[in-house]
Design a protein around this motif. Sequence first.
Motif, short mmCIF file in Angstrom:
data_model
loop_
_atom_site.label_atom_id
_atom_site.label_comp_id
_atom_site.label_asym_id
_atom_site.label_seq_id
_atom_site.Cartn_x
_atom_site.Cartn_y
_atom_site.Cartn_z
N SER A 40 -13.40 8.32 -43.14
CA SER A 40 -14.36 8.94 -43.63
C SER A 40 -15.80 8.38 -43.52
N LYS A 41 -15.81 6.97 -43.32
CA LYS A 41 -17.17 6.13 -42.68
C LYS A 41 -18.00 6.75 -41.30
N LEU A 42 -16.94 7.24 -40.59
CA LEU A 42 -17.34 7.93 -39.32
C LEU A 42 -18.48 9.05 -39.73
N GLY A 43 -17.63 9.87 -40.51
CA GLY A 43 -18.57 10.86 -40.99
C GLY A 43 -19.71 10.90 -41.75
N ARG A 44 -19.81 9.85 -42.66
CA ARG A 44 -21.09 9.39 -43.15
C ARG A 44 -22.03 8.89 -42.36
N VAL A 45 -21.63 8.14 -41.30
CA VAL A 45 -22.43 7.72 -40.26
C VAL A 45 -23.11 8.88 -39.35
N LEU A 46 -22.42 9.62 -39.09
CA LEU A 46 -22.68 10.81 -38.36
C LEU A 46 -23.65 11.83 -39.11
N LYS A 47 -23.57 11.76 -40.50
CA LYS A 47 -24.23 12.63 -41.45
C LYS A 47 -25.72 11.94 -41.26
N LEU A 48 -25.64 10.38 -41.31
CA LEU A 48 -27.08 9.78 -41.48
C LEU A 48 -27.71 9.95 -40.19
N ILE A 49 -27.04 9.86 -39.04
CA ILE A 49 -27.55 10.14 -37.71
C ILE A 49 -28.18 11.55 -37.63
N GLU A 50 -27.44 12.55 -38.27
CA GLU A 50 -27.89 13.88 -37.99
C GLU A 50 -29.26 14.04 -38.78
N ASP A 51 -29.20 13.51 -40.19
CA ASP A 51 -30.40 13.73 -41.06
C ASP A 51 -31.63 12.99 -40.42
N GLU A 52 -31.52 11.77 -39.71
CA GLU A 52 -32.70 11.26 -38.86
C GLU A 52 -33.11 12.11 -37.88
N TRP A 53 -32.18 12.66 -37.11
CA TRP A 53 -32.58 13.59 -36.06
C TRP A 53 -33.37 14.71 -36.36
N ILE A 54 -32.80 15.36 -37.51
CA ILE A 54 -33.69 16.54 -38.07
C ILE A 54 -34.99 16.11 -38.68
N SER A 55 -35.22 15.01 -39.35
CA SER A 55 -36.48 14.71 -39.89
C SER A 55 -37.31 13.98 -38.65
N ASN A 56 -37.06 13.80 -37.75
CA ASN A 56 -37.65 13.26 -36.28
C ASN A 56 -37.97 14.45 -35.49
N GLY A 57 -37.91 15.52 -35.94
CA GLY A 57 -38.20 16.74 -34.99
C GLY A 57 -36.97 16.98 -33.79
N PHE A 58 -35.77 16.89 -34.33
CA PHE A 58 -34.67 17.07 -33.49
C PHE A 58 -34.71 16.27 -32.43
N ILE A 60 -33.83 12.02 -31.31
CA ILE A 60 -33.30 10.62 -31.52
C ILE A 60 -32.86 9.89 -30.34
N SER A 61 -33.14 8.56 -30.10
CA SER A 61 -32.93 7.67 -29.00
C SER A 61 -31.52 7.29 -29.07
N LYS A 62 -30.81 6.81 -28.18
CA LYS A 62 -29.23 6.38 -27.86
C LYS A 62 -29.54 4.93 -28.80
N SER A 63 -30.53 4.21 -28.47
CA SER A 63 -30.78 2.97 -29.08
C SER A 63 -30.98 3.04 -30.51
N ARG A 64 -31.25 4.14 -30.95
CA ARG A 64 -31.53 4.28 -32.44
C ARG A 64 -30.10 4.49 -33.27
N GLU A 67 -28.07 1.43 -33.30
CA GLU A 67 -28.72 0.51 -34.37
C GLU A 67 -27.87 1.00 -35.73
N ILE A 68 -27.99 2.39 -35.96
CA ILE A 68 -27.31 2.81 -36.93
C ILE A 68 -25.82 2.60 -37.12
N ILE A 69 -25.07 2.70 -35.86
CA ILE A 69 -23.75 2.41 -35.78
C ILE A 69 -23.61 0.98 -36.27
#
Length: 74
Positions: A40-58, A60-64, A67-69
Amino acid sequence: NYKYKFKDFSETLKRILQSKTHTFPIDGKYLLQNGMKEGSKLGRVLKLIEDEWISNGFKISKSRVKEIIQLNLN
């Protein structure tokens, strides 16, 4: 609806059809390859990454993403 002219409708439809759709570039497989474990943690992290991707205008860098992982491994 009689208030709208066919021309207005067709112009709006044309703009909708020409609009760009964004595809989320990260999936669970990518997270697994970068140190995450299944669960379930994998799903939560994926959602965090997706939310940041959306808020940054679609964007997100691989390094970011890495970093989240790393922040969520423990």
